[in-house]
Scaffold this motif. Structure first.
Motif, PDB file in Angstrom:
ATOM      1  N   THR A 144      -5.549  45.323 -25.985  1.00 47.98           N
ATOM      2  CA  THR A 144      -6.816  45.843 -26.778  1.00 47.98           C
ATOM      3  C   THR A 144      -6.243  46.697 -28.004  1.00 47.98           C
ATOM      4  O   THR A 144      -5.098  46.880 -27.861  1.00 47.98           O
ATOM      5  N   ASP A 145      -7.185  47.315 -28.631  1.00 50.50           N
ATOM      6  CA  ASP A 145      -6.960  48.103 -29.821  1.00 50.50           C
ATOM      7  C   ASP A 145      -5.942  49.074 -29.250  1.00 50.50           C
ATOM      8  O   ASP A 145      -5.099  49.723 -29.806  1.00 50.50           O
ATOM      9  N   ASP A 146      -6.546  49.962 -28.416  1.00 47.27           N
ATOM     10  CA  ASP A 146      -5.837  51.039 -27.568  1.00 47.27           C
ATOM     11  C   ASP A 146      -4.445  50.761 -27.326  1.00 47.27           C
ATOM     12  O   ASP A 146      -3.300  51.381 -27.430  1.00 47.27           O
ATOM     13  N   GLU A 147      -4.410  49.599 -26.543  1.00 49.07           N
ATOM     14  CA  GLU A 147      -3.053  49.263 -26.015  1.00 49.07           C
ATOM     15  C   GLU A 147      -2.054  48.902 -27.112  1.00 49.07           C
ATOM     16  O   GLU A 147      -0.807  49.252 -26.905  1.00 49.07           O
ATOM     17  N   ASP A 205     -12.623  51.514 -26.849  1.00 47.61           N
ATOM     18  CA  ASP A 205     -12.194  50.232 -27.506  1.00 47.61           C
ATOM     19  C   ASP A 205     -12.842  49.092 -26.687  1.00 47.61           C
ATOM     20  O   ASP A 205     -13.157  49.456 -25.903  1.00 47.61           O
ATOM     21  N   ARG A 206     -12.660  48.168 -27.453  1.00 46.83           N
ATOM     22  CA  ARG A 206     -13.298  47.102 -26.753  1.00 46.83           C
ATOM     23  C   ARG A 206     -12.491  46.535 -25.228  1.00 46.83           C
ATOM     24  O   ARG A 206     -11.532  46.989 -25.012  1.00 46.83           O
ATOM     25  N   LYS A 255      -3.544  49.665 -17.707  1.00 47.28           N
ATOM     26  CA  LYS A 255      -4.293  48.650 -18.543  1.00 47.28           C
ATOM     27  C   LYS A 255      -3.367  47.499 -19.262  1.00 47.28           C
ATOM     28  O   LYS A 255      -3.212  46.486 -19.118  1.00 47.28           O
ATOM     29  N   LEU A 256      -2.414  48.274 -19.903  1.00 52.56           N
ATOM     30  CA  LEU A 256      -1.278  47.547 -20.605  1.00 52.56           C
ATOM     31  C   LEU A 256      -0.400  46.701 -19.524  1.00 52.56           C
ATOM     32  O   LEU A 256      -0.224  45.635 -19.928  1.00 52.56           O
TER      33      LEU A 256
END
Length: 226
Positions: free
Chosen positions: A198-201, A225-226, A49-50
């Motif tokens: 995102t928060d995770d990224e 996360d969002r 995703k990143l």
């Protein structure tokens, strides 16, 4: 006789303890292995995703000689200066990831010309080839920001034979334009990242170890996360 019975009892107790420890170790190992698979899957998913959120810049030198490495940095500076000026004139406000990628794809010829202009000025006859393509990058760290290993789309410039050490940065968000050395990410750069990722990224690139620890112990129970 009584002593013999007590010895046998203690022996049985010892065997039970040893068996219990062995079973506990096997179960613990199995649980750890399953949790590590969950963590690895989450890391891969977040990295993928990143990779879709950033656009990288990759310059390969002709060789590892001191002269070729210096030439690589001069090419880098010239291309970044051209890109910054041209994109600023051609877009309203801050460019998006797609703006940046589209600009690069549509200006490959000009980028090559700019690179070769620098090469000629430095007295070399190398050619330069520019492409927008997916490249596999190892873990890359500058300052307290780490981009994990994986495939990322990048503007890639190969000077001459491209057999020398490479230089890289992130074109979007625009970390390249904030610091061409990319030795450390400024607070402004971190804010750029935080707005885009995102928060995770964001947690992955700023606190890789904490990210893995969190997902090892709590990953299965947290909401997305969002």
């Amino acid at each position: 006789m009584r002593e013999e019975i007590e010895k046998r009892y203690r022996k049985k107790q010892l065997i039970c303890v040893i068996l219990g420890v062995c079973i506990a170790l096997i179960l613990t190992g199995s649980i750890v292995s399953r949790r590590m698979k969950v963590v690895d899957a989450k890391v891969r998913e977040t990295q993928e995703k990143l990779a879709g959120e950033v656009f990288r810049f990759h310059v390969l030198a002709n060789s590892d000689s001191e002269e070729d490495q210096a030439l690589k940095l001069n090419v880098r500076d010239a291309v970044l200066a051209y890109m910054k000026a041209d994109m600023k004139d051609g877009t309203d406000g801050e460019p998006t990831a797609e703006d940046t990628k589209s600009w690069a794809r549509n200006h490959l010829e000009e980028i090559e010309e700019k690179a070769e202009e620098v090469i000629r000025e430095e007295g070399y006859s190398y050619g330069a080839e520019a492409n927008v393509q997916f490249c596999h990058f190892p873990d890359k760290t500058y300052g307290d920001i780490t981009f994990p290993e994986g495939d990322y789309e990048a503007l890639r410039i190969v000077i001459g034979e491209g057999k020398g050490h490479n230089w890289w940065c992130v074109l979007y968000p625009n970390l390249c334009f904030m610091s061409t050395t990319c030795a450390v990410v400024s607070d402004e750069g971190k804010e750029e990242l935080k707005e885009v990722l995102t928060d995770d990224e964001y947690e992955m690139v700023t606190a890789t170890s904490d990210f893995k620890i969190k997902w090892f112990f709590f990953g299965g129970d947290e909401k997305e996360d969002r």
